[in-house]
Design a protein around this motif. Sequence first.
Motif, mmCIF file in Angstrom:
data_model
loop_
_atom_site.group_PDB
_atom_site.id
_atom_site.type_symbol
_atom_site.label_atom_id
_atom_site.label_comp_id
_atom_site.label_asym_id
_atom_site.label_seq_id
_atom_site.Cartn_x
_atom_site.Cartn_y
_atom_site.Cartn_z
ATOM 1 N N ASN A 1 -32.704 -12.603 -11.942
ATOM 2 C CA ASN A 1 -32.818 -11.264 -11.342
ATOM 3 C C ASN A 1 -33.314 -11.324 -9.906
ATOM 4 N N ARG B 1 -30.398 -12.540 -7.805
ATOM 5 C CA ARG B 1 -29.357 -11.515 -7.655
ATOM 6 C C ARG B 1 -29.770 -10.474 -6.606
ATOM 7 N N ASP B 2 -31.019 -10.049 -6.661
ATOM 8 C CA ASP B 2 -31.490 -9.072 -5.671
ATOM 9 C C ASP B 2 -31.450 -9.676 -4.268
ATOM 10 N N ALA C 1 -27.999 -9.757 -2.826
ATOM 11 C CA ALA C 1 -27.576 -8.426 -2.378
ATOM 12 C C ALA C 1 -28.133 -8.101 -0.991
ATOM 13 N N LYS D 1 -24.059 -9.124 -6.050
ATOM 14 C CA LYS D 1 -25.035 -9.644 -7.018
ATOM 15 C C LYS D 1 -24.381 -10.518 -8.070
ATOM 16 N N ASP D 2 -23.152 -10.134 -8.447
ATOM 17 C CA ASP D 2 -22.495 -10.831 -9.549
ATOM 18 C C ASP D 2 -22.007 -12.218 -9.158
#
Lengths: 412, 412
Positions: A157, A160-161, A164, A170-171
């Motif tokens: 997580n 991913r942040d 971004a 993120k994916d």
Amino acid sequence: MLEQLGINAKKAAGILTAVHTEQKNEALYAISKALVDHAYEIIAKNNIDLANGKKAGLSDGLLDRLMLNEERIKGIADGCVQVAELDDPCGKIIEETIRPNGLKIQKISCPIGVIGIIYEARPNVTADAAALCLKSGNAVILRGGKEAIESNKAIANIMRDAVATAGLPKDAIQLVTDTSRESSTALMKMKDYLDCLIPRGSAGLIKAVVENSTVPVIETGSGNCHIYVDKSADVDMAAEIIFNAKTQRVSVCNACESIVIHSEILEKALPVIKEKLDEKAVIIRADERARAVCPDTESATELDFATEYGDYIISVKTVDSLDEAIDHINKNSTGHSEAIITNDENNARVFMNRIDSSSVYHNASTRFTDGGEFGLGAEIGISTQKLHARGPMGLEGLTTTKYLIFGNGQVR
Amino acid sequence: MLEQLGINAKKAAGILTAVHTEQKNEALYAISKALVDHAYEIIAKNNIDLANGKKAGLSDGLLDRLMLNEERIKGIADGCVQVAELDDPCGKIIEETIRPNGLKIQKISCPIGVIGIIYEARPNVTADAAALCLKSGNAVILRGGKEAIESNKAIANIMRDAVATAGLPKDAIQLVTDTSRESSTALMKMKDYLDCLIPRGSAGLIKAVVENSTVPVIETGSGNCHIYVDKSADVDMAAEIIFNAKTQRVSVCNACESIVIHSEILEKALPVIKEKLDEKAVIIRADERARAVCPDTESATELDFATEYGDYIISVKTVDSLDEAIDHINKNSTGHSEAIITNDENNARVFMNRIDSSSVYHNASTRFTDGGEFGLGAEIGISTQKLHARGPMGLEGLTTTKYLIFGNGQVR
């Protein structure tokens, strides 16, 4: 649910393939910073995994691999910066030709697309593998072991942040949070979404992936490594190299598991080698001829010669010729790393030519089979198969090629 | 029985890996001569296959692929000479570094080992594939279709004898004479003996191999190829290229199966393209918007867009943007060959970057995706996967690499 991850990953991969190096690096620096900034959050989640692991009776070795502290998180974060500083492996023109009909044909390097990584209880793999995939322009679907699930969720997580914030999808990084056996098997069948699957972990995990996957697999890490002491070997060098290759770190895949020794040097060499190995109380499992020379050893079975101990144990096989040594090694090795200790250049040449392994050494320790030691930078694993990548596999191993053909109306 | 072939092949591969180029070439010249010398023997056996094929009701197309005459055998024999004249792909030093600790590390090219080829009713593959494997130092296990078994046995035996006259092991080339489905499935599981499996033939065959094989597979030859007519395309060029890519040879994998066309050029371009395709009575299956422009067409379903016709049929899909074209193609293509027809260099660049196929063309026919046309010499197939080899796959695709590390006692 897994299919949705596949759809998301395909979409992210379509964006990543056209992204500039600078933007990928920006994301890697952001990840590095975020991991350090959120270290306590990761450690809190890691403590849950550790508590569950203790309850489940995990071994001390496994608990140590699972454990994250500030220093280890800093190490992982530094690793992301190191990956950012490596050359971008994509977009290189590998070949370029102009054909007689005027077509210009370029072979270029490019991302593979979507890469799946299946691994076990080491949460550092979550960040290491994701960083390498990101730098090489691939979307990654990570599927770690249930033992590390809370740590992995926290790390994924945070990454991913951070991705971004650099304007990337993120994916690009996704984690399979369902750690059932079924989710693992389902991932192996996602041929429509995954371009490649890399198992990292035990021999059992790798075997399961190879047998069940319809996605192309890159096998890594299984290492039943041999050192052959030729009749003209420098005995002291042999003893030093074997000692290093066996004991410097016993749990790793490039550690030596078996000594193959020429009968003409057996009496002279084995006692010297044994004396050195005794310093770390290495158990020697030897064939009858070797035991006649060093009786203070255990008896080896055929199974020993096929075993990767990962421990302070080593087998000894006596041979009467270089050919017999080569045949024995090619039959029993996992194709990882083997060495010959000899002063005979011709024997070294024959051995290196005919041994069917990723890395073949003359007068050096097998422990050097490693991306860093080979100067490749970070590695995603050590491939023991022959297709695509063989041996230490860095960023280049995470790319494929494609042909771009420039015409002005050519037809055939 | 199959396991014995595996044992023989491993042994032969161990010898081939250390053989000089001259000796491999000598064997290839011997094979070429022997095939011509024994042409009538091959034709006699081929006649048995043809008679059986007629009885079994094989189509004219299949019977034609199965048929051998003097001219075709001469062609196969000439192919072996051409392979002899290509550079040896093995033994090349790809990288060489000296590390700070004095270790010299070479990355060299070498044979893969034992290669399995599973194919259908084309007996020429028996000789073509064996010649390429031999030149690249690999032992081969051939498993052709039952339709060609008598021809294959004759060709394989002649080749094996010829290989022996050059002093190489006969078992460099072996044929599976049991053509049951079981033998094919068993071959796919021979991971202990096969390093790589290459299916050559129909989509059904390739799918079966991918789903069942535990041996690493190189997928070849499935081609649902698209040509995208961008809004700034030269309409006449588009019509010529589509006509060529569709009709020059409809049964091949690099033939065009689908036209993707920008809505802003639809009215202007489609009638011109259709007029050209009408010359060879190509059936057009179009979406509603395209049918509004050219009503004298059939209606396309989603299934059409996913179909490799291999026939005088082509589908038409209308899109409103370059992005939509790219998404449609990446969703439906088999990753083989796609083209953009445009005068807009920027659109061409985006298309070539983002299309996820082995070969991406700007203003040229997809029919050029071929080892010969790309200047690679003979090809073993066109890889539509991303690992190891992608696109036309010549001798280099039949090699792997290994690291040779030269030391003088280095330990870690």
